[in-house]
Design a protein around this motif. Structure first.
Motif, PDB file in Angstrom:
ATOM      1  N   GLU A 347      16.973   0.246   0.404  1.00 36.77           N
ATOM      2  CA  GLU A 347      16.103  -0.970   0.278  1.00 36.77           C
ATOM      3  C   GLU A 347      14.728  -0.454   0.014  1.00 36.77           C
ATOM      4  N   ARG A 348      14.175   0.327   0.927  1.00 32.03           N
ATOM      5  CA  ARG A 348      13.006   0.922   0.838  1.00 32.03           C
ATOM      6  C   ARG A 348      12.764   1.652  -0.664  1.00 32.03           C
ATOM      7  N   GLU A 349      13.703   2.417  -0.979  1.00 31.17           N
ATOM      8  CA  GLU A 349      13.418   2.932  -2.334  1.00 31.17           C
ATOM      9  C   GLU A 349      13.091   1.877  -3.328  1.00 31.17           C
ATOM     10  N   LEU A 350      13.740   0.825  -3.317  1.00 31.02           N
ATOM     11  CA  LEU A 350      13.480  -0.276  -4.252  1.00 31.02           C
ATOM     12  C   LEU A 350      12.128  -0.709  -4.104  1.00 31.02           C
ATOM     13  N   ILE A 351      11.503  -0.667  -2.881  1.00 34.87           N
ATOM     14  CA  ILE A 351      10.137  -1.292  -2.680  1.00 34.87           C
ATOM     15  C   ILE A 351       9.293   0.005  -3.243  1.00 34.87           C
ATOM     16  N   LEU A 352       9.591   1.208  -2.900  1.00 32.43           N
ATOM     17  CA  LEU A 352       8.749   2.131  -3.510  1.00 32.43           C
ATOM     18  C   LEU A 352       8.645   2.404  -4.870  1.00 32.43           C
ATOM     19  N   ASP A 353       9.695   1.970  -5.490  1.00 32.54           N
ATOM     20  CA  ASP A 353       9.643   1.829  -6.992  1.00 32.54           C
ATOM     21  C   ASP A 353       8.423   0.985  -7.366  1.00 32.54           C
ATOM     22  N   ILE A 354       8.433  -0.091  -6.855  1.00 30.73           N
ATOM     23  CA  ILE A 354       7.342  -1.177  -7.106  1.00 30.73           C
ATOM     24  C   ILE A 354       5.825  -0.555  -6.901  1.00 30.73           C
ATOM     25  N   PHE A 355       5.764   0.240  -5.768  1.00 32.18           N
ATOM     26  CA  PHE A 355       4.314   0.740  -5.358  1.00 32.18           C
ATOM     27  C   PHE A 355       4.378   1.811  -6.565  1.00 32.18           C
ATOM     28  N   GLU A 356       5.084   2.423  -6.904  1.00 25.21           N
ATOM     29  CA  GLU A 356       4.952   3.528  -7.868  1.00 25.21           C
ATOM     30  C   GLU A 356       4.553   3.056  -9.160  1.00 25.21           C
ATOM     31  N   GLU A 357       5.201   1.686  -9.473  1.00 26.78           N
ATOM     32  CA  GLU A 357       4.609   1.360 -10.768  1.00 26.78           C
ATOM     33  C   GLU A 357       3.279   0.707 -10.766  1.00 26.78           C
ATOM     34  N   VAL A 358       3.013   0.078  -9.781  1.00 24.85           N
ATOM     35  CA  VAL A 358       1.582  -0.570  -9.707  1.00 24.85           C
ATOM     36  C   VAL A 358       0.413   0.444  -9.073  1.00 24.85           C
ATOM     37  N   ALA A 359       0.708   1.543  -8.346  1.00 17.74           N
ATOM     38  CA  ALA A 359      -0.136   2.485  -7.970  1.00 17.74           C
ATOM     39  C   ALA A 359       0.100   3.827  -8.479  1.00 17.74           C
ATOM     40  N   GLY A 360       0.954   4.301  -8.860  1.00 18.28           N
ATOM     41  CA  GLY A 360       1.254   5.512  -9.311  1.00 18.28           C
ATOM     42  C   GLY A 360       1.814   6.556  -8.583  1.00 18.28           C
ATOM     43  N   SER A 361       1.939   6.179  -7.323  1.00 13.66           N
ATOM     44  CA  SER A 361       2.500   6.950  -6.265  1.00 13.66           C
ATOM     45  C   SER A 361       3.411   6.322  -5.302  1.00 13.66           C
ATOM     46  N   ARG A 362       4.583   6.938  -5.074  1.00 10.96           N
ATOM     47  CA  ARG A 362       5.540   6.388  -3.891  1.00 10.96           C
ATOM     48  C   ARG A 362       4.879   6.031  -2.732  1.00 10.96           C
ATOM     49  N   MET A 363       4.365   7.054  -2.204  1.00  9.15           N
ATOM     50  CA  MET A 363       4.019   6.877  -1.131  1.00  9.15           C
ATOM     51  C   MET A 363       2.397   6.768  -0.544  1.00  9.15           C
ATOM     52  N   MET A 364       1.784   7.668  -1.131  1.00  7.73           N
ATOM     53  CA  MET A 364       0.222   7.552  -0.945  1.00  7.73           C
ATOM     54  C   MET A 364      -0.464   6.674  -2.058  1.00  7.73           C
ATOM     55  N   VAL A 365      -0.353   5.487  -2.003  1.00  4.77           N
ATOM     56  CA  VAL A 365      -0.835   4.412  -3.070  1.00  4.77           C
ATOM     57  C   VAL A 365      -2.038   4.505  -3.292  1.00  4.77           C
ATOM     58  N   ASN A 366      -3.236   4.519  -2.507  1.00  6.34           N
ATOM     59  CA  ASN A 366      -4.476   4.689  -2.733  1.00  6.34           C
ATOM     60  C   ASN A 366      -4.779   3.372  -3.809  1.00  6.34           C
ATOM     61  N   TYR A 367      -4.412   2.131  -3.336  1.00  2.00           N
ATOM     62  CA  TYR A 367      -4.258   1.054  -4.446  1.00  2.00           C
ATOM     63  C   TYR A 367      -5.527  -0.092  -3.914  1.00  2.00           C
ATOM     64  N   PHE A 368      -6.102   0.028  -2.856  1.00  2.82           N
ATOM     65  CA  PHE A 368      -7.109  -1.039  -2.794  1.00  2.82           C
ATOM     66  C   PHE A 368      -8.446  -0.491  -3.031  1.00  2.82           C
ATOM     67  N   ARG A 369      -9.388  -1.253  -3.367  1.00  2.00           N
ATOM     68  CA  ARG A 369     -10.749  -1.132  -3.594  1.00  2.00           C
ATOM     69  C   ARG A 369     -11.503  -2.104  -3.004  1.00  2.00           C
ATOM     70  N   PHE A 370     -12.778  -1.559  -2.659  1.00  3.94           N
ATOM     71  CA  PHE A 370     -13.780  -2.641  -2.062  1.00  3.94           C
ATOM     72  C   PHE A 370     -13.961  -3.808  -3.044  1.00  3.94           C
ATOM     73  N   GLY A 371     -13.419  -4.866  -2.646  1.00  2.00           N
ATOM     74  CA  GLY A 371     -13.346  -6.089  -3.728  1.00  2.00           C
ATOM     75  C   GLY A 371     -12.286  -6.427  -4.277  1.00  2.00           C
ATOM     76  N   GLY A 372     -11.215  -5.628  -4.350  1.00  2.00           N
ATOM     77  CA  GLY A 372     -10.067  -6.146  -4.996  1.00  2.00           C
ATOM     78  C   GLY A 372      -9.151  -4.853  -4.992  1.00  2.00           C
ATOM     79  N   VAL A 373      -8.382  -4.825  -6.106  1.00  2.00           N
ATOM     80  CA  VAL A 373      -7.388  -3.758  -5.943  1.00  2.00           C
ATOM     81  C   VAL A 373      -7.531  -2.950  -7.390  1.00  2.00           C
ATOM     82  N   VAL A 374      -7.021  -1.623  -7.416  1.00  2.00           N
ATOM     83  CA  VAL A 374      -7.450  -0.661  -8.489  1.00  2.00           C
ATOM     84  C   VAL A 374      -6.847  -1.036 -10.023  1.00  2.00           C
TER      85      VAL A 374
END
Lengths: 581, 219
Positions: A347-374
């Protein structure tokens, strides 16, 4: 921050009661009260016994160098919810001493040791004041501003050697040892014993009285870890045993101390975002969330609505991924080697797929920014999440739960093991599923709502027994609540921009301090940041939930068997990246 | 694949026996069997360990390459995957584990931290690369490397093993291979191999030391 002029009624009460020793912190952007070290215990006792602040959340320190001052900062909460009371004690840099709060709040024990380790502030009456993240004999107190690490270049990034000229040079080659080390003058390595554990073994109290023992056997000290498959990383516990029964236990941490806080002070505000991913590496989105809302508090910006929904969506997906993983690995610790973990990882892999698609990385997402998301979330991703939430996850979690909850061996091994009562759980500053399994309905999402959680419909899951099985049950319940939240978020997510204002590469953060907290999968994840108006934080502290949850480990393990200690540790759910930072 | 690799056509095998007899060299058959049963040590340090677990799980499935047998004991393991940041406090244990592994032994530095310190290199408690202490065979890039990258690293290691020649290999020679001295925790991590250098540097006259040690500050 706006209550500079209007004094909070609680603070007014304290000012009235202790007129001579309590003053408001009147610096621009700062809040809280400043207490003299000698009256600290009285003020805290008043807060705990008469005003209901029974939960000591965080203890940390700030170095005001070049001013000759160190600050110790306490954040106290009510276990029924609400905003914190912030207490500061100002100390001299030479030989700073402050009374220990450990006798009053046992949850302060490890945190005070950490402050001693990194700042050299001595806590009077602390039962066991030793270095915690580093080792006995380490030279200096690394978080003091005048302490320089071996590969020191400049106080703040970007370093001139890298930008704008960008001439790469290896800093360790300038060091005489060609390595990341430094030694004090006149140091002779031949005189060194190298025995760094002696003080720790001394602190494990052996009972010399044979009558007090249940079995007439010798007591024995066993080290589990730091390389042990069931310690979830490089964690070590030193156990005193009588037969198979645990008499005393000391957690030994610091084997993954990666100096987040020192590096965090060198980094710019935004550069810290990818570092937060590496704190609790099973829940990177939650860490991003905590850091983002803390700095936003200081900057005074509000993220856009769509960004808030995306943030909550990602945080809840993280929670599901993390809780399933914990469940799988708890079974690993019980001896069901790797098969349940395979179910969880699927199940975790399926969620990581989503992270990879939105943030570009499976684990180290670095997705949030001050005031929103990237980056924005595409309709295809939303469709995927919808499929997961409606079709797959509820079914799969129920399947996992069915195998475990109905299993006789699991129940025998887990029920009644590692019990922590509600009072103890609060006193030890336990957070997250561990606290709620003891029957305390404390969830930061409800107790001190942030983002859009106030408008969402979900329950705070609690159980009553406070044992390993209840901790597992609370996690499964929380997964179901997260699915419930995700369904609402998916239905309501609005269109619109994902960043408030223009994206900035250098965040302008006004001087001041902020303590922001979110409910991560392991509990209250707090960030305490202090800014002096420069592009870099003056102080960057992480209140790591799994580090503080470890304080109660000895309490839970005493009287249990060694095999149970492994299970209890698995249910506490530590992530070493966060424990050691 | 095995047939092509192992059959060395220097000796003629009669056509009717081709199905029963395979001719190979000792090196090849030995390396082939060894490289397909690499047992990694079950040993995780940090974030990379999670990706290592994912590599072993059903989606990426390490067992396709004969590596699924993760041994918690170093004495039964062939390859040590250093998966994460090596800190000064942990490095004595890592060196000790490496010394305890029986030969032939290999080391994979997984991720940026184990290879060279990574994002934490400037930290005061971080060893900039595990190769400062133990020899590394394969470096895998990434922070953390994806499971595919780790698999690629392991396949590269297999290739390296297949190229080995028994008489040349260090552990089949008659000389004794010395264990790596265990680093000591003092005021900072101390490599026993550098005792003399440390003593020399710390006892230098003061002004010279100032200039060298804090060279970074003046730059």
């Amino acid at each position: 921050m706006s209550d500079q002029i209007v004094i909070h009624p609680l603070y007014a009460k304290l000012l009235e009661k202790f007129p001579e020793s309590v003053v408001m912190d009147e610096r621009q952007g700062f809040s809280g009260i400043v207490v003299q070290a000698i009256t600290l215990l009285e003020v805290v006792k008043e807060l705990r016994d008469n005003l209901g602040y029974d939960y000591l959340s965080s203890v940390t320190a700030v170095d005001d160098f070049p001013e000759e001052r160190l600050e110790v900062i306490y954040h106290l909460f009510k276990s029924i919810g609400g905003a914190p009371v912030e207490i500061k004690v100002f100390l001299e840099r030479e030989e700073p001493v402050v009374p220990s709060l450990t006798p009053m709040y046992p949850g302060a024990e490890l945190q005070e040791r950490e402050v001693w380790d990194l700042y050299g502030i001595r806590f009077d009456d602390h039962p066991d004041l030793r270095r915690i993240l580093l080792w006995e004999g380490f030279e200096g107190f690394p978080l003091r501003k005048d302490w320089k690490e071996p590969l020191y270049e400049e106080d703040t990034k970007p370093f001139k050697s890298r930008w704008p000229e960008g001439k790469g040079e290896r800093k360790e080659l300038l060091n005489p040892y060609k390595d990341n080390v430094q030694y004090p003058r006149e140091f002779d390595p031949n005189t060194l014993s190298g025995d760094v554990d002696q003080a720790m073994y001394k602190s494990l109290e052996y009972s010399d009285d044979p009558n007090s023992r249940v079995l007439q056997t010798d007591q024995m000290v066993v080290n589990i870890g730091p390389q042990h498959p069931s310690t979830h990383g490089v964690f070590r516990m030193t156990v005193v045993m009588e037969g198979e029964t645990i008499v005393n236990l000391k957690p030994v941490v610091g084997y993954l101390h990666r100096n987040h806080e020192k590096i965090g002070e060198r980094n710019t505000w935004l550069q810290n975002m990818p570092y937060t991913d590496r704190l609790d590496y099973l829940a990177p989105m939650s860490n991003n969330f905590g850091y983002a809302i803390t700095v936003e508090k200081l900057m005074g910006i509000v993220p856009t609505e769509r960004a808030e929904y995306i943030r909550v969506m990602m945080a809840e997906l993280t929670r599901i991924a993390s809780h399933t993983m914990t469940t799988g690995f708890l079974l690993n610790d019980l001896g069901a080697y790797f098969t349940p973990a395979l179910y969880a990882l699927e199940e975790r892999e399926l969620i990581l797929d989503i992270f990879e698609e939105v943030a570009g990385s499976r684990m180290m997402v670095n997705y949030f920014r001050f005031g929103g998301v990237v980056r924005d979330v595409s309709p295809e991703v939303l469709k995927k999440i919808r499929h997961l939430v409606y079709n797959r996850l509820p079914r799969k979690i129920d399947e996992l739960d069915k195998y475990i909850s109905a299993n006789e061996i699991v129940r025998i091994r887990c029920e009644g093991v590692g019990v922590l009562t509600a009072d103890d759980a609060i006193a030890f500053s336990t957070t997250g599923p561990n606290l709620r399994a003891s029957g305390v309905p404390y969830d930061v999402r409800r107790a001190d709502p942030y983002s859009i959680y106030e408008s969402l419909d979900f329950d705070v899951c609690t159980r009553d027994h406070g044992d390993v099985f209840d901790r597992y049950r609370v996690r499964i319940d929380e997964i179901h609540q997260s699915i419930r939240i995700l369904k609402q978020v998916l239905d309501r997510i609005p269109e619109g921009p994902i960043m408030a204002g223009k994206p900035q590469y250098v965040a302008k953060v006004p001087a001041g301090e902020a303590y922001g907290r979110v409910e991560g999968p392991r509990g209250e994840l707090g960030f305490y940041v202090v800014s002096d108006g420069k592009p870099n934080p003056k102080r960057y502290h992480v209140r790591a939930p799994s580090f503080i949850n470890l304080t109660s480990l000895a309490q839970m393990c005493k009287g249990a068997k060694v095999a149970d200690a492994v299970t209890i540790l698995g249910a506490v759910d530590i992530v070493l990246g966060e424990v050691d930072r | 694949m095995a047939e092509i690799d192992l059959n060395n056509p220097e000796i003629d095998v009669p056509a009717e026996l081709k199905q029963q007899i395979a001719v190979t060299t000792l090196d090849r058959i030995y390396n082939w069997s060894r490289s397909n049963s690499l047992w990694p040590m079950m040993f995780g340090l940090a974030c990379c360990a999670i990706e290592m677990i994912c590599t072993a799980a059903s989606r990426y499935d390490l067992s396709r390459f004969g590596m699924e047998v993760m041994r918690p004991s170093p004495r039964q393991a062939d390859v040590m995957i250093v998966s994460g940041t090596v800190t000064k406090k942990m490095v004595p244990q890592i060196v000790r584990l490496y010394n305890q592994m029986s030969e032939p032994k290999y080391v994979i530095a997984m991720g940026a931290c184990a290879s060279g310190g990574g994002p934490f290199k400037e930290g005061y408690n971080v060893v900039p690369g595990v190769d400062k202490f133990i020899p590394v065979d394969v470096y895998v890039a990434g922070c953390p490397p994806t499971p595919q990258a780790l698999l690629h690293g392991l396949i590269i290691l297999q290739k390296k093993i297949e190229g080995e020649h028994i008489p040349d290999t260090r552990w089949y020679k008659k000389c004794v291979v010395e264990a790596i001295p265990i680093p000591i925790l003092g005021p900072d991590i101390i490599d026993p191999r550098h005792f003399e250098l440390i003593k020399e540097e710390t006892h230098k006259p003061l002004p010279v030391v100032e200039e060298v040690v804090e060279g970074g500050e003046t730059a």
